[in-house]
Design an enzyme around this catalytic site. Structure first.
Site, PDB file in Angstrom:
ATOM      1  N   ARG A   1       0.874  -1.176   0.000  1.00  0.00           N
ATOM      2  CA  ARG A   1       0.000   0.000   0.000  1.00  0.00           C
ATOM      3  C   ARG A   1       0.911   1.227   0.000  1.00  0.00           C
ATOM      4  O   ARG A   1       1.490   1.559   1.033  1.00  0.00           O
ATOM      5  CB  ARG A   1      -0.866  -0.044   1.259  1.00  0.00           C
ATOM      6  CG  ARG A   1      -2.077   0.857   1.236  1.00  0.00           C
ATOM      7  CD  ARG A   1      -2.614   1.021   2.634  1.00  0.00           C
ATOM      8  NE  ARG A   1      -1.727   1.838   3.430  1.00  0.00           N
ATOM      9  CZ  ARG A   1      -1.497   1.676   4.735  1.00  0.00           C
ATOM     10  NH1 ARG A   1      -2.093   0.738   5.413  1.00  0.00           N
ATOM     11  NH2 ARG A   1      -0.660   2.485   5.363  1.00  0.00           N
TER      12      ARG A   1
ATOM     13  N   HIS B   1      -3.555   4.328   4.711  1.00  0.00           N
ATOM     14  CA  HIS B   1      -4.657   3.351   4.781  1.00  0.00           C
ATOM     15  C   HIS B   1      -5.934   3.966   4.208  1.00  0.00           C
ATOM     16  O   HIS B   1      -6.585   3.410   3.341  1.00  0.00           O
ATOM     17  CB  HIS B   1      -4.870   2.916   6.230  1.00  0.00           C
ATOM     18  CG  HIS B   1      -6.131   2.152   6.437  1.00  0.00           C
ATOM     19  ND1 HIS B   1      -6.306   0.865   5.966  1.00  0.00           N
ATOM     20  CD2 HIS B   1      -7.305   2.501   7.024  1.00  0.00           C
ATOM     21  CE1 HIS B   1      -7.530   0.451   6.267  1.00  0.00           C
ATOM     22  NE2 HIS B   1      -8.157   1.426   6.914  1.00  0.00           N
TER      23      HIS B   1
ATOM     24  N   TYR C   1       4.123   5.177  11.470  1.00  0.00           N
ATOM     25  CA  TYR C   1       4.436   3.777  11.770  1.00  0.00           C
ATOM     26  C   TYR C   1       5.280   3.065  10.718  1.00  0.00           C
ATOM     27  O   TYR C   1       5.504   1.867  10.830  1.00  0.00           O
ATOM     28  CB  TYR C   1       3.132   2.984  11.997  1.00  0.00           C
ATOM     29  CG  TYR C   1       2.128   3.067  10.862  1.00  0.00           C
ATOM     30  CD1 TYR C   1       2.235   2.252   9.741  1.00  0.00           C
ATOM     31  CD2 TYR C   1       1.066   3.969  10.914  1.00  0.00           C
ATOM     32  CE1 TYR C   1       1.315   2.334   8.706  1.00  0.00           C
ATOM     33  CE2 TYR C   1       0.152   4.063   9.874  1.00  0.00           C
ATOM     34  CZ  TYR C   1       0.283   3.232   8.777  1.00  0.00           C
ATOM     35  OH  TYR C   1      -0.615   3.319   7.750  1.00  0.00           O
TER      36      TYR C   1
HETATM   37  C1  LIG Z   1     -14.887  -6.135  11.788  1.00  0.00           C
HETATM   38  C2  LIG Z   1     -14.063  -4.884  11.685  1.00  0.00           C
HETATM   39  N1  LIG Z   1     -13.100  -4.630  12.588  1.00  0.00           N
HETATM   40  C3  LIG Z   1     -12.350  -3.519  12.500  1.00  0.00           C
HETATM   41  C4  LIG Z   1     -12.557  -2.622  11.470  1.00  0.00           C
HETATM   42  C5  LIG Z   1     -11.684  -1.361  11.362  1.00  0.00           C
HETATM   43  N2  LIG Z   1     -10.768  -1.506  10.218  1.00  0.00           N
HETATM   44  C6  LIG Z   1     -11.014  -0.897   9.044  1.00  0.00           C
HETATM   45  S1  LIG Z   1      -9.835  -1.243   7.895  1.00  0.00           S
HETATM   46  C7  LIG Z   1      -8.975  -2.208   8.982  1.00  0.00           C
HETATM   47  C8  LIG Z   1      -7.682  -2.876   8.554  1.00  0.00           C
HETATM   48  C9  LIG Z   1      -7.855  -3.850   7.427  1.00  0.00           C
HETATM   49  O1  LIG Z   1      -6.606  -4.290   6.983  1.00  0.00           O
HETATM   50  P1  LIG Z   1      -6.470  -5.295   5.795  1.00  0.00           P
HETATM   51  O2  LIG Z   1      -7.397  -6.426   5.950  1.00  0.00           O
HETATM   52  O3  LIG Z   1      -5.022  -5.623   5.665  1.00  0.00           O
HETATM   53  O4  LIG Z   1      -6.967  -4.472   4.491  1.00  0.00           O
HETATM   54  P2  LIG Z   1      -6.344  -3.138   3.864  1.00  0.00           P
HETATM   55  O5  LIG Z   1      -7.086  -1.973   4.457  1.00  0.00           O
HETATM   56  O6  LIG Z   1      -4.895  -3.128   4.151  1.00  0.00           O
HETATM   57  O7  LIG Z   1      -6.635  -3.224   2.404  1.00  0.00           O
HETATM   58  C10 LIG Z   1      -9.603  -2.244  10.229  1.00  0.00           C
HETATM   59  C11 LIG Z   1      -9.095  -2.982  11.390  1.00  0.00           C
HETATM   60  C12 LIG Z   1     -13.591  -2.891  10.551  1.00  0.00           C
HETATM   61  N3  LIG Z   1     -13.873  -2.094   9.533  1.00  0.00           N
HETATM   62  N4  LIG Z   1     -14.321  -4.037  10.658  1.00  0.00           N
END
Ligand SMILES: Cc1ncc(C[n+]2csc(CCOP(=O)(O)OP(=O)(O)O)c2C)c(N)n1
Ligand SMILES: [Mg+2]
Length: 391
Positions: A285, A289, A298
């Site tokens: 990425r 985020h 970080y």
């Molecule tokens: C069930 C749930 N827990 C927490 C969140 C908060 N949250 C939003 S994005 C994220 C990280 C996701 O990371 P990843 O799966 O690696 O996907 P990326 O955003 O890197 O594409 C979190 C914890 C959420 N949206 N849904």
């Protein structure tokens, strides 16, 4: 690139210039185009599966155009958020090849289940890129018809869409729509962080034991917001598949050709009744985020720079130039198209009407409900109470 069946027709093809086996030194990583733009003719995985693509010059140029367009539209959306026109934006910067490669590998009948970052796959499905901007501007719910485009609504709840996709894929089997070349398959997108969710692990179990025609497509972009990969796993993610009883493969997610090849193979295996598989698209990425995040808190700049050298678009451009598949006029024309489309996107976002607040009660249930009617009436009275006041 036109929608259809790239890489699978019989028009004149350009053979890969030379075979360069094991360029990454990693036999487990499928790569068909190096960061320098060198073509690798084929990759044979330890399980004997051979991956290769066979595109015409026009198709190669089409993939390049897709990559440039989705990056430019994404950058425009980020700028719109910075100017207060969107509430939030989740950028795909750096992940264009994983998304365009897998998105173009889908056949028309295949169903995709995205997260909130799959703007490149959405583009490949033929959906107007304005659609997710309405969602992130908070003026509609997304607006595309999942059945028409075979692309489900964006899902913010991490991992939930893998269960939806598993249920959908089990339905494909129950409807008897597997087992032939024109059979159906589904693909579920999710991130590295999502692999720690219960939902994703339950989806793995169900898809496995019901032999569901489903491809789990994990974009490992190395972070779940600020949490690095080592907080999610102690084994490479693609190896998790073995514990659930289906194959897993790791692909260079910054290589559009390899991403296409592994996804096409996995989907075709699924549609022929061979069950699920996991693809780990190893990528990065490049941006934050979301626009609410500051990645400098970080991660260090040198890490970002190292990945810049593996940019998914630069390597396709280098390949097209070296092989004289495209000239300067072509690159200028693609840049101009990207500029035009992003200006058009911006104009349409600024023109989006603000919905009446009461419309939030619409489309909750297909035929409404008495409780909803009561809430709508109550809300309408509440809004009317402000009429004539300064607030
Ligand atoms: C069930 C749930 N827990 C927490 C969140 C908060 N949250 C939003 S994005 C994220 C990280 C996701 O990371 P990843 O799966 O690696 O996907 P990326 O955003 O890197 O594409 C979190 C914890 C959420 N949206 N849904
Ligand atoms: Mg991630």
């Amino acid at each position: 690139m036109a929608k259809g069946d790239p890489g699978g027709t019989t028009r004149s093809r350009r053979a890969a210039p030379r075979s360069k086996k094991g360029a990454t030194g990693d036999p487990e990583l499928v790569q068909l185009l190096t960061p320098d733009g060198e073509r690798i003719e084929s990759h044979t995985s330890p399980d004997g599966t051979e991956y290769r693509v066979d595109f015409t010059d026009e198709e190669y140029r089409g993939l390049y155009r897709d990559l440039v367009l989705v990056r430019k539209l994404d950058a425009e959306a980020t700028a719109l958020q910075r100017q207060g026109e969107l509430g939030l934006w989740a950028s795909l910067l750096g992940q264009e090849a994983a998304q365009v490669g897998s998105g173009r590998a889908l056949r028309t009948q295949d169903m995709a289940f995205p997260t909130y970052r799959e703007h490149g796959v959405l583009y490949c499905r033929g959906i107007d890129p304005i659609m997710p901007l309405g969602l992130f501007r908070g003026v509609d719910q997304g607006g595309w018809d999942p059945n028409e485009f075979k692309f489900n609504m964006y899902t913010i709840v991490i991992g939930a869409q893998t269960l939806h996709a598993t249920g959908y894929a089990m339905g494909i089997t129950m409807d008897g729509k597997t087992g032939t070349d024109d059979g159906e398959a589904a693909i579920a997108y999710f991130g590295d962080g999502a692999t720690s969710q219960g939902d994703v692990n339950e989806a793995f179990v169900w898809a496995s034991v019901f032999n569901a025609p489903l491809v789990f497509f994990c974009q490992n972009n190395q972070y779940a917001i600020s949490e690095p990969l080592e907080r999610q796993t102690r084994v490479p993610l693609y190896q998790r598949a073995a514990g659930f009883g289906f194959p897993g493969v790791r692909v260079d997610g910054n290589d559009v050709l390899a991403s296409y090849a592994v996804t096409r193979t996995a989907l075709d295996n699924a549609r022929h009744g061979q069950g699920p598989s996991l693809i780990e698209a190893y990528t990065y990425r490049m941006g934050a985020h979301t626009t609410s995040d500051d990645p400098t808190r970080y991660r260090i700049a040198s890490e970002v720079e190292a990945w810049q050298a593996k940019d998914p678009i630069t390597r396709v451009k280098a390949f097209l130039e070296k092989q004289q598949i495209a000239d300067a006029d072509f690159f200028a024309e693609v840049d101009e198209q990207a500029r035009r489309e992003s200006v058009h996107l911006r104009e349409r976002v600024l023109d989006m009407p603000n919905p009446e607040p009461v419309t939030m009660f619409d489309h909750v249930y297909p035929n409404g409900s008495p409780l909803l009617d009561e809430q709508r009436a109550q809300f309408t009275r509440y809004m009317e109470s402000f009429e004539g006041s300064a607030h």
